[in-house]
Design a protein around this motif. Structure first.
Motif, short mmCIF file in Angstrom:
data_model
loop_
_atom_site.label_atom_id
_atom_site.label_comp_id
_atom_site.label_asym_id
_atom_site.label_seq_id
_atom_site.Cartn_x
_atom_site.Cartn_y
_atom_site.Cartn_z
N SER A 166 41.22 84.74 35.44
CA SER A 166 41.67 84.06 36.66
C SER A 166 41.93 82.57 36.41
CB SER A 166 40.65 84.22 37.78
OG SER A 166 40.53 85.56 38.14
N ILE A 167 41.06 81.95 35.64
CA ILE A 167 41.27 80.54 35.31
C ILE A 167 42.56 80.38 34.52
CG2 ILE A 167 40.38 78.62 33.92
CD1 ILE A 167 37.56 79.54 34.77
N VAL A 202 45.50 80.69 36.93
CA VAL A 202 45.71 79.48 37.74
C VAL A 202 46.35 78.38 36.90
CG1 VAL A 202 44.50 77.62 38.95
CG2 VAL A 202 43.92 80.00 39.42
N GLN A 247 50.04 81.60 42.60
CA GLN A 247 48.99 80.62 42.39
C GLN A 247 47.86 80.82 43.41
OE1 GLN A 247 50.32 76.56 42.37
NE2 GLN A 247 48.72 76.00 40.91
N ARG A 248 48.20 81.08 44.64
CA ARG A 248 47.18 81.35 45.67
C ARG A 248 46.39 82.61 45.32
NH1 ARG A 248 49.78 83.16 50.30
NH2 ARG A 248 51.27 81.57 49.72
N ASP A 300 50.09 76.66 37.31
CA ASP A 300 50.19 75.21 37.48
C ASP A 300 51.14 74.62 36.44
OD1 ASP A 300 49.39 72.79 38.83
OD2 ASP A 300 48.38 72.27 36.94
N LEU A 322 39.82 84.10 41.67
CA LEU A 322 38.78 83.30 41.03
C LEU A 322 37.57 83.16 41.96
CD1 LEU A 322 37.85 81.55 38.66
CD2 LEU A 322 39.04 79.63 39.73
N ALA A 323 37.81 82.90 43.22
CA ALA A 323 36.71 82.79 44.18
C ALA A 323 35.97 84.12 44.32
CB ALA A 323 37.24 82.34 45.53
N TRP A 367 43.78 81.71 42.75
CA TRP A 367 42.62 81.01 43.31
C TRP A 367 41.72 81.95 44.10
CZ3 TRP A 367 40.83 76.68 41.63
CH2 TRP A 367 41.68 75.71 41.11
#
Length: 144
Positions: free
Chosen positions: A24-25, A28, A116-117, A32, A123-124, A120
């Motif tokens: 996930s990192i 992201v 991108q959302r 970006d 990842l959460a 995130w």
């Protein structure tokens, strides 16, 4: 302290979830880089698409173990993300190989912000799950 199957399941889930956090990192960071034009979309999609199936398989693996261990609450916490993974893969663009990301449409601002959302949010979810699996592992080791 006895080592039982639910404890083993939580240990596998912790290790797999650590990998999912790294995926996930990377997800992201990759989007970006696309947003700021550091990488070209073809190279980025070629690096992201091979990671889609391993991510989904890892997630399905430890949820299957939760099913076998009878850890219903842990499985219920993961069902929405499993359903999203199935939906996302079924509605992917037509491509020659496995993966989700099409280089021709990824630079569309709506698609890029959605991806991108998604990174995130995943990842959460994986971070919160990691701490819950840690708690579940400790609880299952102590309770037997």
């Amino acid at each position: 302290m006895a080592f039982n199957f639910p404890a083993f399941t939580y240990i596998v889930a912790l290790i797999a979830d650590a990998f999912l956090i790294f995926f996930s990192i990377f997800h992201v960071i990759a989007f970006d880089e696309l947003k700021t034009d550091y990488k070209n979309p073809i190279d980025q999609c070629n690096s992201l698409n091979p990671l889609v199936l391993p991510e989904y398989l890892l997630h399905f693996l430890f949820n299957f173990l939760f099913l076998l261990a009878g850890e219903w609450f842990s499985l219920a916490l993961n069902l929405p993300l499993i359903a999203y993974h199935v939906y996302r893969y079924k509605t992917r663009p037509v491509m020659s190989g496995p993966g989700l990301y099409d280089p021709t449409s990824i630079m569309n601002a709506d698609v890029l912000s959605k991806c991108q959302r998604e990174g995130w949010i995943k990842l959460a979810c994986y971070l919160l799950s990691f701490f819950y699996y840690l708690y579940g592992m400790i609880y299952s080791l102590i309770s037997t």
